[in-house]
Design an enzyme around this catalytic site. Structure first.
Site, PDB file in Angstrom:
ATOM      1  N   ASP A   1      60.791  24.570  40.176  1.00 53.51           N
ATOM      2  CA  ASP A   1      60.636  25.180  41.500  1.00 53.51           C
ATOM      3  C   ASP A   1      60.466  24.040  42.510  1.00 53.51           C
ATOM      4  O   ASP A   1      60.629  22.846  42.154  1.00 53.51           O
ATOM      5  CB  ASP A   1      59.503  26.216  41.523  1.00 53.51           C
ATOM      6  CG  ASP A   1      58.104  25.580  41.504  1.00 53.51           C
ATOM      7  OD1 ASP A   1      57.987  24.341  41.367  1.00 53.51           O
ATOM      8  OD2 ASP A   1      57.125  26.333  41.643  1.00 53.51           O
TER       9      ASP A   1
ATOM     10  N   CYS B   1      57.088  22.841  37.442  1.00 57.28           N
ATOM     11  CA  CYS B   1      56.632  23.448  38.697  1.00 57.28           C
ATOM     12  C   CYS B   1      55.486  22.579  39.205  1.00 57.28           C
ATOM     13  O   CYS B   1      55.309  21.453  38.716  1.00 57.28           O
ATOM     14  CB  CYS B   1      56.243  24.917  38.517  1.00 57.28           C
ATOM     15  SG  CYS B   1      54.816  25.233  37.466  1.00 57.28           S
TER      16      CYS B   1
ATOM     17  N   THR C   1      52.196  22.701  38.895  1.00 52.03           N
ATOM     18  CA  THR C   1      51.224  22.401  37.843  1.00 52.03           C
ATOM     19  C   THR C   1      51.826  22.403  36.450  1.00 52.03           C
ATOM     20  O   THR C   1      51.210  21.895  35.505  1.00 52.03           O
ATOM     21  CB  THR C   1      50.112  23.472  37.835  1.00 52.03           C
ATOM     22  OG1 THR C   1      50.745  24.757  37.630  1.00 52.03           O
ATOM     23  CG2 THR C   1      49.336  23.483  39.140  1.00 52.03           C
TER      24      THR C   1
ATOM     25  N   GLY D   1      52.535  27.957  35.723  1.00 57.28           N
ATOM     26  CA  GLY D   1      53.263  29.208  35.935  1.00 57.28           C
ATOM     27  C   GLY D   1      54.598  29.223  35.199  1.00 57.28           C
ATOM     28  O   GLY D   1      54.986  30.225  34.582  1.00 57.28           O
TER      29      GLY D   1
ATOM     30  N   HIS E   1      54.131  19.331  15.381  1.00 58.69           N
ATOM     31  CA  HIS E   1      53.335  20.444  14.840  1.00 58.69           C
ATOM     32  C   HIS E   1      53.826  21.821  15.273  1.00 58.69           C
ATOM     33  O   HIS E   1      53.741  22.769  14.502  1.00 58.69           O
ATOM     34  CB  HIS E   1      51.871  20.312  15.270  1.00 58.69           C
ATOM     35  CG  HIS E   1      51.170  19.135  14.664  1.00 58.69           C
ATOM     36  ND1 HIS E   1      49.802  19.047  14.591  1.00 58.69           N
ATOM     37  CD2 HIS E   1      51.645  17.994  14.120  1.00 58.69           C
ATOM     38  CE1 HIS E   1      49.457  17.904  14.007  1.00 58.69           C
ATOM     39  NE2 HIS E   1      50.557  17.243  13.731  1.00 58.69           N
TER      40      HIS E   1
ATOM     41  N   ARG F   1      52.281  28.395  10.490  1.00 58.39           N
ATOM     42  CA  ARG F   1      51.555  28.677  11.741  1.00 58.39           C
ATOM     43  C   ARG F   1      52.512  29.130  12.838  1.00 58.39           C
ATOM     44  O   ARG F   1      52.191  30.016  13.637  1.00 58.39           O
ATOM     45  CB  ARG F   1      50.778  27.431  12.179  1.00 58.39           C
ATOM     46  CG  ARG F   1      49.585  27.151  11.286  1.00 58.39           C
ATOM     47  CD  ARG F   1      49.033  25.757  11.478  1.00 58.39           C
ATOM     48  NE  ARG F   1      48.014  25.459  10.485  1.00 58.39           N
ATOM     49  CZ  ARG F   1      47.574  24.238  10.205  1.00 58.39           C
ATOM     50  NH1 ARG F   1      48.060  23.193  10.853  1.00 58.39           N
ATOM     51  NH2 ARG F   1      46.655  24.060   9.279  1.00 58.39           N
TER      52      ARG F   1
HETATM   53  C1  RB5 Z   1      53.950  26.625  43.986  1.00 56.51           C
HETATM   54  O1  RB5 Z   1      53.207  26.441  45.127  1.00 56.51           O
HETATM   55  C2  RB5 Z   1      53.070  26.556  42.740  1.00 56.51           C
HETATM   56  O2  RB5 Z   1      52.233  27.671  42.708  1.00 56.51           O
HETATM   57  C3  RB5 Z   1      53.903  26.451  41.509  1.00 56.51           C
HETATM   58  O3  RB5 Z   1      54.720  25.336  41.585  1.00 56.51           O
HETATM   59  C4  RB5 Z   1      53.148  26.299  40.203  1.00 56.51           C
HETATM   60  O4  RB5 Z   1      52.192  25.302  40.288  1.00 56.51           O
HETATM   61  C5  RB5 Z   1      52.608  27.548  39.631  1.00 56.51           C
HETATM   62  O5  RB5 Z   1      52.040  27.574  38.531  1.00 56.51           O
END
Ligand code: RB5
Length: 143
Positions: free
Chosen positions: A7, A64, A66, A69, A97, A136
Site C-alpha cells: 500500500d 504496508c 507496519t 494489516g 520452521h 505443525r
Molecule cells: C496506512 O496508513 C496503514 O494503516 C497501513 O499501511 C498499515 O500499517 C496497516 O496495517
C-alpha cells in the site's frame, strides 16, 4: 516468480525491494500499488495471496506501513503463511520452521538496508522439512 504487493505506506520500501530483485535477476509480478497515494492494503494483500495460493507465484512479498494489516489479510487465505519479519533471524526461522510463503514487512518500521537483507534471507532459506515442522504446519488448518 515472486508476487509483490504494497500500500502507500509500503510503496517506497517496495521500490528498494524491486531494485534488489532486478539486481539479482529474479522474476516478479507486481500487483501494486504504484504510488504513495492512499489506498487500501487488503486489495493488494488479496491479489498476492491468491497468486501464491494458486501456484501462479512461488512466494510473495507484502509491505504496508507496519506490515500488520497486509499480513493479517493474506493469512485469511488457506495455505498462505505470511510472516511479518523485522529481522533476519525471524526471516530465516520462518522459512525453516513455518515454510512461510509470503514475507511481510513494515515500510514505516524497517529501514531499506535491513529490509533487503531480510528479503535475501527469506528467499534463500529452504524449509527444513523436519517431521515436527511438517506436522505443525498441517495443524494450522485443523479445526
Ligand atoms: C496506512 O496508513 C496503514 O494503516 C497501513 O499501511 C498499515 O500499517 C496497516 O496495517
Amino acid at each position: 516468480m515472486i508476487a509483490l504487493g504494497c500500500d502507500h505506506g509500503g510503496y517506497e520500501l517496495m521500490q528498494e525491494v524491486i531494485a534488489y530483485l532486478k539486481e539479482k535477476g529474479l522474476e516478479y509480478k507486481n500487483f501494486g500499488c504504484n504510488s504513495t497515494e492512499s489506498v487500501d492494503y487488503p486489495v493488494y494483500a488479496k491479489q498476492v495471496a491468491k497468486a501464491v495460493q494458486s501456484g501462479e507465484c512461488d512466494k510473495g512479498i507484502l509491505i504496508c506501513g507496519t506490515g500488520i494489516g497486509i499480513s493479517i489479510t493474506a493469512n485469511r487465505f488457506k495455505g498462505i503463511r505470511a510472516a511479518l519479519c523485522g529481522d533476519c533471524f525471524s526471516a530465516e526461522a520462518t522459512r525453516q520452521h513455518n515454510d512461510a510463503n509470503i514475507l511481510a514487512m513494515g515500510g514505516r518500521v524497517t529501514g531499506p538496508g535491513l529490509a533487503v537483507k531480510i528479503v535475501d534471507t527469506f528467499l534463500n532459506t529452504e524449509f527444513s522439512n523436519g517431521e515436527r515442522h511438517v506436522n505443525r504446519i498441517r495443524g494450522i488448518d485443523e479445526e
